[in-house]
Design an enzyme around this catalytic site. Structure first.
Site, PDB file in Angstrom:
ATOM      1  N   LEU A 108       0.830  -1.201   0.000  1.00  0.00           N
ATOM      2  CA  LEU A 108       0.000   0.000   0.000  1.00  0.00           C
ATOM      3  C   LEU A 108       0.870   1.259   0.000  1.00  0.00           C
ATOM      4  CD1 LEU A 108      -2.449  -1.493   2.608  1.00  0.00           C
ATOM      5  CD2 LEU A 108      -2.972  -1.024   0.204  1.00  0.00           C
ATOM      6  N   PRO A 109       0.290   2.421  -0.361  1.00  0.00           N
ATOM      7  CA  PRO A 109       1.126   3.620  -0.506  1.00  0.00           C
ATOM      8  C   PRO A 109       1.856   4.050   0.765  1.00  0.00           C
ATOM      9  CG  PRO A 109      -1.032   3.952  -1.542  1.00  0.00           C
ATOM     10  CD  PRO A 109      -1.099   2.639  -0.812  1.00  0.00           C
TER      11      PRO A 109
ATOM     12  N   THR B  43       6.365   0.690   2.134  1.00  0.00           N
ATOM     13  CA  THR B  43       7.394   1.439   2.870  1.00  0.00           C
ATOM     14  C   THR B  43       6.677   2.390   3.823  1.00  0.00           C
ATOM     15  OG1 THR B  43       8.888   1.345   0.987  1.00  0.00           O
ATOM     16  CG2 THR B  43       9.390   2.964   2.682  1.00  0.00           C
TER      17      THR B  43
ATOM     18  N   LYS C 243      15.370  -0.086   5.174  1.00  0.00           N
ATOM     19  CA  LYS C 243      14.862   0.452   3.898  1.00  0.00           C
ATOM     20  C   LYS C 243      15.015   1.988   3.865  1.00  0.00           C
ATOM     21  CE  LYS C 243      12.184   1.190   0.283  1.00  0.00           C
ATOM     22  NZ  LYS C 243      12.584   0.954  -1.067  1.00  0.00           N
TER      23      LYS C 243
ATOM     24  N   LYS D 286       8.642  10.901   0.117  1.00  0.00           N
ATOM     25  CA  LYS D 286       7.979  10.222   1.235  1.00  0.00           C
ATOM     26  C   LYS D 286       9.038   9.504   2.082  1.00  0.00           C
ATOM     27  CE  LYS D 286       6.314   6.130   1.113  1.00  0.00           C
ATOM     28  NZ  LYS D 286       5.663   4.827   1.097  1.00  0.00           N
TER      29      LYS D 286
END
Ligand code: NAD
Length: 295
Positions: free
Chosen positions: A65-66, A96, A171, A246
């Protein structure tokens, strides 16, 4: 072969779910976009009207998902999947998101005896399509070992970074470094070209010298130097500036929380934020080259 539910069929999730279908798993998909669902159904996946229905009978649920708020909306609260998933269902979130959000969902899942793994990916849309992603996992050893054979259908490097949230921390660190390397590479190329150097020659020199790095090796930001990369197609496709922003925001928030100094990461975040504000948010992140070389 496993019965898997995949939720979030965007640029990354679509091809990842497709690779699970190709590997012979019994895959049920769900997305708010009907077109995204239809594409996967045409490849052999099943679907259902709601996320809850899609997870019925699943041994494993994967989400892509975003951002964190979408992950919380899908799993938590009165309507969240955690209210209905049976004990023992393996849950893998590859979005992420912040380590804190991942730990929060993991805590609530494990309170219900639902093993949870944060497993963000590196490798982009190309890696998702080719099944060569790197998965960077956070969770306990047992959950990691159960997830690994499934993740191997979508990626070639499956790392266990540590406990819950560790996948997201690794990450975030990786993408902050990537942003710094891409901006630095663009800056060096622009300086060389200002001096009359051929960007292809300069790239080759730096690749074989101490400035060599991933951006130079496989993702050269200067248009025309390398075939098949976003820089050679007007920076279309690839990893969007908005998504990099983001991730740089996640790194920045994390640094504030941990009182860590990230001067290079902060500078990269400001560069990419200005770049997005100038209308480049939906271009590939290597378009930061334009910041140094207005076309
Ligand atoms: P995307 O926006 O293309 O896809 C997200 C999908 O989630 C969309 O299809 C959307 O409809 C769906 N969705 C949103 N809310 C939903 C809900 N409540 N229920 C069901 N579906 C819902 O994003 P993407 O590029 O596929 O990225 C997904 C994640 O992977 C992000 O966290 C991103 O940072 C990360 N990531 C992306 C890349 C990349 O190159 N695109 C690389 C590595 C990691």
């Amino acid at each position: 072969m496993a019965k898997i539910t995949f939720i979030g069929l965007g640029n990354m999730g679509g091809p990842m779910a497709g690779n699970l279908v190709k590997a012979g798993h019994d895959v049920t998909v769900f997305d708010l976009s009907k077109d995204a669902v239809a594409a996967l159904v045409s490849e052999g996946a099943k679907t259902a009207d709601t996320a809850h229905d899609a997870t019925k009978g699943a041994e494993c649920v994967i989400t892509m998902l975003p951002a964190g708020k979408h992950v919380e909306a899908v799993y938590l609260g009165e309507d969240g999947l955690l209210t209905a998933l049976p004990e023992g269902t393996l849950v893998i979130d590859s979005s992420t998101i912040s380590p804190e959000t991942a730990r929060g969902v993991a805590e609530q899942a494990e309170a219900k005896h639902i093993p949870f793994l944060d497993a963000p990916v590196s490798g982009g849309v190309g890696g998702a399509k080719a099944g060569t992603l790197s998965f960077i996992c956070g969770g306990d050893e047992d959950t990691f070992n159960k997830a690994k054979p499934i993740l191997e259908n979508m990626g070639k490097n499956i790392f266990h970074a540590g406990d819950h949230g560790a996948g997201q921390v690794a990450k975030i660190c990786n993408n902050m470094l990537l942003a710094i390397l891409m901006a630095g590479t663009s800056e060096a190329l622009a300086l060389g070209v200002k001096n009359g150097l051929d960007p292809a020659v300069l790239s080759e020199v730096m690749k074989q010298s101490s400035g060599g790095n991933w951006a130079l090796n496989v993702y050269n930001p200067w248009p025309g130097v390398m075939d098949g990369v976003p820089a050679s197609r007007d920076y279309e496709g690839g990893f969007l500036v908005n998504l990099m922003n983001k991730d740089l925001g996640l790194a920045f928030d994390n640094a504030v929380k941990n009182q860590a100094a990230i001067p290079m990461g902060s500078l990269a975040r400001n560069l990419f934020t200005l770049h997005a504000e100038q209308g480049n948010g939906t271009l590939d992140f290597s378009s930061i080259q334009r910041f140094y070389k207005p076309e």
